[in-house]
Motif scaffolding. Structure first.
Motif, PDB file in Angstrom:
ATOM      1  N   ALA A 104      28.538  29.883  41.010  1.00 21.12           N
ATOM      2  CA  ALA A 104      28.582  29.422  42.327  1.00 21.12           C
ATOM      3  C   ALA A 104      27.339  28.791  42.600  1.00 21.12           C
ATOM      4  O   ALA A 104      26.172  29.027  42.317  1.00 21.12           O
ATOM      5  CB  ALA A 104      28.696  30.900  43.139  1.00 21.12           C
ATOM      6  N   GLU A 129      42.671  39.462  43.371  1.00 16.38           N
ATOM      7  CA  GLU A 129      42.583  37.998  42.602  1.00 16.38           C
ATOM      8  C   GLU A 129      41.010  37.269  43.071  1.00 16.38           C
ATOM      9  O   GLU A 129      40.440  36.727  42.163  1.00 16.38           O
ATOM     10  CB  GLU A 129      43.657  36.903  43.202  1.00 16.38           C
ATOM     11  N   ARG A 130      40.677  37.421  44.291  1.00 16.34           N
ATOM     12  CA  ARG A 130      39.486  36.826  44.706  1.00 16.34           C
ATOM     13  C   ARG A 130      38.213  37.661  43.960  1.00 16.34           C
ATOM     14  O   ARG A 130      37.446  36.978  43.432  1.00 16.34           O
ATOM     15  CB  ARG A 130      39.239  37.086  46.032  1.00 16.34           C
ATOM     16  N   ARG A 131      38.444  38.750  43.633  1.00 17.25           N
ATOM     17  CA  ARG A 131      37.298  39.531  43.039  1.00 17.25           C
ATOM     18  C   ARG A 131      37.323  39.172  41.497  1.00 17.25           C
ATOM     19  O   ARG A 131      36.289  38.951  40.985  1.00 17.25           O
ATOM     20  CB  ARG A 131      37.698  40.984  43.178  1.00 17.25           C
ATOM     21  N   THR A 132      38.262  39.039  41.060  1.00 20.23           N
ATOM     22  CA  THR A 132      38.525  38.449  39.550  1.00 20.23           C
ATOM     23  C   THR A 132      37.819  37.182  39.259  1.00 20.23           C
ATOM     24  O   THR A 132      37.307  36.977  38.463  1.00 20.23           O
ATOM     25  CB  THR A 132      40.040  38.447  38.937  1.00 20.23           C
ATOM     26  N   GLN A 133      38.112  36.305  40.442  1.00 21.65           N
ATOM     27  CA  GLN A 133      37.806  34.873  40.557  1.00 21.65           C
ATOM     28  C   GLN A 133      35.996  35.025  40.549  1.00 21.65           C
ATOM     29  O   GLN A 133      35.277  34.076  39.947  1.00 21.65           O
ATOM     30  CB  GLN A 133      38.168  34.009  41.321  1.00 21.65           C
ATOM     31  N   ARG A 134      35.373  35.787  41.416  1.00 13.46           N
ATOM     32  CA  ARG A 134      34.112  35.912  41.765  1.00 13.46           C
ATOM     33  C   ARG A 134      33.404  36.505  40.260  1.00 13.46           C
ATOM     34  O   ARG A 134      32.249  36.136  39.990  1.00 13.46           O
ATOM     35  CB  ARG A 134      33.898  36.970  42.794  1.00 13.46           C
ATOM     36  N   GLU A 135      34.195  37.369  39.688  1.00 14.64           N
ATOM     37  CA  GLU A 135      33.478  37.899  38.337  1.00 14.64           C
ATOM     38  C   GLU A 135      33.527  36.968  37.276  1.00 14.64           C
ATOM     39  O   GLU A 135      33.279  37.265  36.153  1.00 14.64           O
ATOM     40  CB  GLU A 135      34.100  39.202  38.071  1.00 14.64           C
ATOM     41  N   GLY A 136      34.169  35.881  37.580  1.00 16.50           N
ATOM     42  CA  GLY A 136      34.244  34.930  36.417  1.00 16.50           C
ATOM     43  C   GLY A 136      35.672  34.912  35.504  1.00 16.50           C
ATOM     44  O   GLY A 136      35.718  34.490  34.518  1.00 16.50           O
ATOM     45  N   ALA A 166      36.702  29.139  36.981  1.00 18.78           N
ATOM     46  CA  ALA A 166      35.349  29.896  37.827  1.00 18.78           C
ATOM     47  C   ALA A 166      34.102  29.562  36.845  1.00 18.78           C
ATOM     48  O   ALA A 166      34.018  29.077  35.795  1.00 18.78           O
ATOM     49  CB  ALA A 166      35.698  31.261  37.354  1.00 18.78           C
TER      50      ALA A 166
END
Length: 58
Positions: A57, A42-49, A54
């Motif tokens: 950053a 989930e965090r990876r998905t959020q970081r990737e937009g 999102a």
């Protein structure tokens, strides 16, 4: 490690303690690892937009 410690604290405080054998411990380990992998994904998905809300950053 913190997840395992929290689990054992919870278990020690529980009046109805299950039998703790290898299968039980493996099962708990697998549950904790799966949850950590889900959160990481989930965090990876959020970081990737890909997550809701999102934005850039920064």
């Amino acid at each position: 490690m913190e997840d395992f410690l929290a689990f054992f604290r919870e278990l020690a405080a529980s009046p109805a303690r299950p039998a703790i054998d290898d299968a039980f411990l493996r099962s708990k380990r697998d549950e904790i690892l799966q949850e950590r992998q889900r959160v990481a994904a989930e965090r990876r998905t959020q970081r990737e937009g890909g997550g809701q809300g999102a934005g850039p950053a920064g």
